[in-house]
Design an enzyme around this catalytic site. Structure first.
Site, PDB file in Angstrom:
ATOM      1  CD1 TRP A 156      -0.651   0.729   3.503  1.00 55.95           C
ATOM      2  CD2 TRP A 156      -0.276  -1.457   3.182  1.00 55.95           C
ATOM      3  NE1 TRP A 156      -0.264   0.178   4.706  1.00 55.95           N
ATOM      4  CE2 TRP A 156      -0.043  -1.137   4.542  1.00 55.95           C
ATOM      5  CE3 TRP A 156      -0.096  -2.769   2.769  1.00 55.95           C
ATOM      6  CZ2 TRP A 156       0.375  -2.089   5.489  1.00 55.95           C
ATOM      7  CZ3 TRP A 156       0.314  -3.724   3.700  1.00 55.95           C
ATOM      8  CH2 TRP A 156       0.541  -3.374   5.037  1.00 55.95           C
ATOM      9  CG  ASP A 157       0.516   4.223   3.088  1.00 58.24           C
ATOM     10  OD1 ASP A 157      -0.536   3.967   2.505  1.00 58.24           O
ATOM     11  OD2 ASP A 157       0.566   4.701   4.235  1.00 58.24           O
ATOM     12  CB  ALA A 216       3.912   5.664   5.423  1.00 63.89           C
ATOM     13  NE  ARG A 220      -1.024   7.811  10.452  1.00 62.88           N
ATOM     14  CZ  ARG A 220      -2.129   7.869  11.205  1.00 62.88           C
ATOM     15  NH1 ARG A 220      -2.039   7.728  12.519  1.00 62.88           N
ATOM     16  NH2 ARG A 220      -3.306   8.060  10.652  1.00 62.88           N
ATOM     17  CG  ASP A 221       2.123   9.281   7.508  1.00 60.58           C
ATOM     18  OD1 ASP A 221       2.421   8.106   7.762  1.00 60.58           O
ATOM     19  OD2 ASP A 221       0.959   9.654   7.281  1.00 60.58           O
ATOM     20  CD  GLU A 234      -3.867   8.504   6.843  1.00 59.82           C
ATOM     21  OE1 GLU A 234      -3.346   7.753   7.686  1.00 59.82           O
ATOM     22  OE2 GLU A 234      -4.599   8.111   5.921  1.00 59.82           O
TER      23      GLU A 234
END
Length: 445
Positions: free
Chosen positions: A72-73, A143, A224-225, A311
Site C-alpha cells: 500500500w503506501d 510510512a 507519523r509519516d 495523512e
C-alpha cells in the site's frame, strides 16, 4: 510488472538496537511559522467535477505489484534536494507490505517496509525488506520517506507500538536509520545499518500525545509519516509529518478562525461533535545538517473542527510557490462536513505560512462516486505525477467500515493491495487538474 527472476531475498542480520537521544522536544518553537487554518467554510466548498475526479478503476483487473504480498503506501528514494534518485541507473521504491493471506483490515498490525528497484521506473524487482529482521523500533513499521546522500540512505519511518508488545498499541514516533547503498548490474541492496533512532515525539502543546488523545471519546491520534523536504529557496531542511493539535478534547474551545467568516457560521452553526476533529500538519527543522537532530516547529496547517486525519503531508515547489499536499478519508470529516477519499492541497508563497486551499476547497483529486474507495495514499512527485495504491473496489452502497464484517473471500476479492495507476496532474497557480493516467506504479521522469 514485478520481475521475479531477479528478486533478491531479504538480508537478515543480527542487530542490537540502541534508542538514541533526540533534540526535538527540548528545542523552543520557531515563531516565524504562521499556522494556517483549513476552515469549515473552505471545506464546505468541496465538490467533485471533471477536473478532480479520477476515472473508474476495475481493481480486479490490476496486476499484483508484489506476488505473495499486499502493498500500500509507497514512496521513492530521493536525493537530498528531493529529486527522484538514480543509483547506477536504478530507481528505488519503498512500500508498506504484508503477506497476501492476511485480511485487509489486519495489514497495518504487521506492516513491514519492503523495497523494489527498476531501470525504467515501470518494471519493478522486489529487493526484500528494507531493514534486517528485528532491527526497527516499534512493533510494526508505518510510512515514511527515504533520502540518499554520499552513498548513504537515510530512511525515515513511523515506529508504531513497542517491539515485542502484546497486545498491540498505537503509540507513534518518528524514527530513522542510516545505511550503505550498494548497487551493481544485478540491482540494489542496503547494508551496514547503524542504530535506529527515535528523532521526534509529540510535545503535547502543538502536537497531541497518545495520552491526551485517550482523554474523552471520539477523535483520532496520529504522529507519523515523516517526509524529508529541502527548501530550494533557503537551503534549509525539514521533516514534515502528520499530527493532531495538542491537548485533550475537553480542553478545546471553538475559535471563529476554525470556521471562517461569521456570516458563514450564522447560517451554518458548528455542531458540538466537531470538537473531536483536530488534524494538523507538522514540521521540524533539521539542525546542522544532521537528519536525526530536529527542532520542532508549530504546525504548518491545522484542521480543527474540520478534519481529524491529514495523512502523508508533503511539499512540491513549482513556479516559486509551495504546494502542500495531504490525503484524507471520507469518514474523517468533522460533524456537519463531508468530503471524499481524496488528495488535498494548499498553496503559499512561503514554506512557513499563508497557505490557501487549492481550487477554493482544498480538493485536488478524488475517487469517482461509483467507486469511492478505489485508491488512496497519493503522493505527488516533483514532476506532478501522483502515485497511490488500489484500496477497495466495487463495494456498492457499502461503507469501508462494513468490509471487515464480510467473509474473507469477499474481503480479498474486493481489496487491491497493489499500486494504483499513476496519475498526472497540472497546476496553474491555485488551480489543479487531472491530466492523464499511466500504468500502475510508474515512476516517470
Amino acid at each position: 510488472m514485478l520481475n521475479n527472476k531477479k528478486a533478491l531475498s531479504a538480508v537478515v542480520l543480527a542487530a542490537s538496537v540502541v534508542i538514541s537521544g533526540f533534540n526535538g522536544l527540548s528545542a523552543k518553537a520557531d515563531e516565524t511559522v504562521t499556522t494556517t487554518n483549513w476552515t469549515r467554510e473552505q471545506a464546505s466548498k468541496i465538490e467533485l467535477n471533471q477536473d478532480n475526479t479520477l476515472p473508474y478503476t476495475d481493481i480486479s483487473e490490476l496486476e499484483k505489484f508484489a506476488p505473495g504480498y499486499h502493498v500500500w503506501d509507497s514512496w521513492p528514494l530521493t536525493d537530498r534536494d528531493g529529486n527522484i534518485a538514480s543509483i547506477k541507473g536504478w530507481k528505488v521504491l519503498f512500500a508498506l507490505s504484508a503477506p497476501d493471506d492476511v485480511l485487509p483490515g489486519k495489514v497495518h498490525d504487521i506492516a513491514t517496509i519492503r523495497y523494489f528497484y527498476s531501470k525504467n521506473g515501470k518494471d519493478w524487482t522486489l529487493g526484500g525488506t528494507l531493514f534486517p529482521e528485528g532491527a526497527s523500533l516499534g512493533s510494526r513499521e508505518w510510512a515514511g520517506s527515504a533520502m540518499m546522500d554520499d552513498g548513504k540512505i537515510h530512511a525515515f519511518y513511523t515506529a508504531t507500538g513497542q517491539r515485542g508488545e502484546a497486545p498491540l498499541t498505537f503509540e507513534q514516533r518518528l524514527a530513522m536509520a542510516t545505511g550503505d547503498i550498494v548497487a551493481d548490474s544485478e540491482g540494489v541492496r542496503f547494508e551496514n545499518w547503524g542504530d535506529h533512532k527515535i528523532i521526534l515525539e509529540p510535545d503535547g502543546e502543538h502536537y497531541q500525545t497518545k495520552e491526551q488523545a485517550q482523554q474523552g471519546e471520539g477523535g483520532g491520534y496520529a504522529f507519523r509519516d515523516p517526509m524529508w523536504f529541502k527548501d530550494p529557496k533557503t537551503e534549509k531542511e525539514y521533516i514534515l509529518f502528520e499530527g493532531n493539535s495538542g491537548g485533550a478534547v475537553g480542553e478545546r474551545t471553538f475559535k471563529q478562525e476554525y470556521a471562517g467568516r461569521t456570516n458563514y457560521t450564522d447560517e451554518n452553526p458548528v455542531p458540538a461533535g466537531a470538537v473531536h476533529a483536530n488534524a494538523n500538519i507538522g514540521i521540524a527543522e533539521v539542525v546542522d545538517g544532521n537528519p536525526s537532530n530536529l527542532k520542532m516547529l508549530p504546525p504548518l496547517l491545522e484542521a480543527n473542527y474540520v478534519n481529524e486525519e491529514l495523512e502523508r503531508p508533503h511539499v512540491i515547489v513549482k513556479d516559486k510557490k509551495y504546494y502542500l499536499f495531504t490525503d484524507s478519508h471520507i469518514n474523517k470529516y468533522a460533524e456537519g462536513l463531508q468530503g471524499p477519499e481524496g488528495l488535498y492541497g494548499f498553496v503559499s508563497d512561503t514554506l512557513t505560512g499563508g497557505y490557501e486551499p487549492l481550487n477554493g476547497s482544498g480538493l485536488v483529486m478524488a475517487n469517482p462516486p461509483e467507486n469511492p474507495y478505489q485508491a488512496y495514499s497519493w503522493l505527488v512527485l516533483p514532476n506532478l505525477n501522483v502515485v497511490g495504491f488500489a484500496h477497495f473496489g466495487d463495494l456498492g452502497n457499502m461503507s469501508i467500515g462494513d468490509v471487515g464484517n464480510q467473509d474473507p473471500e469477499f474481503q480479498f476479492s474486493h481489496f487491491g493491495g497493489t499500486l494504483a495507476p499513476t496519475v498526472k496532474i497540472s497546476i496553474n497557480g491555485s488551480t489543479t487538474k487531472i491530466e492523464k493516467e499511466f500504468s500502475q506504479g510508474w515512476i516517470k521522469q
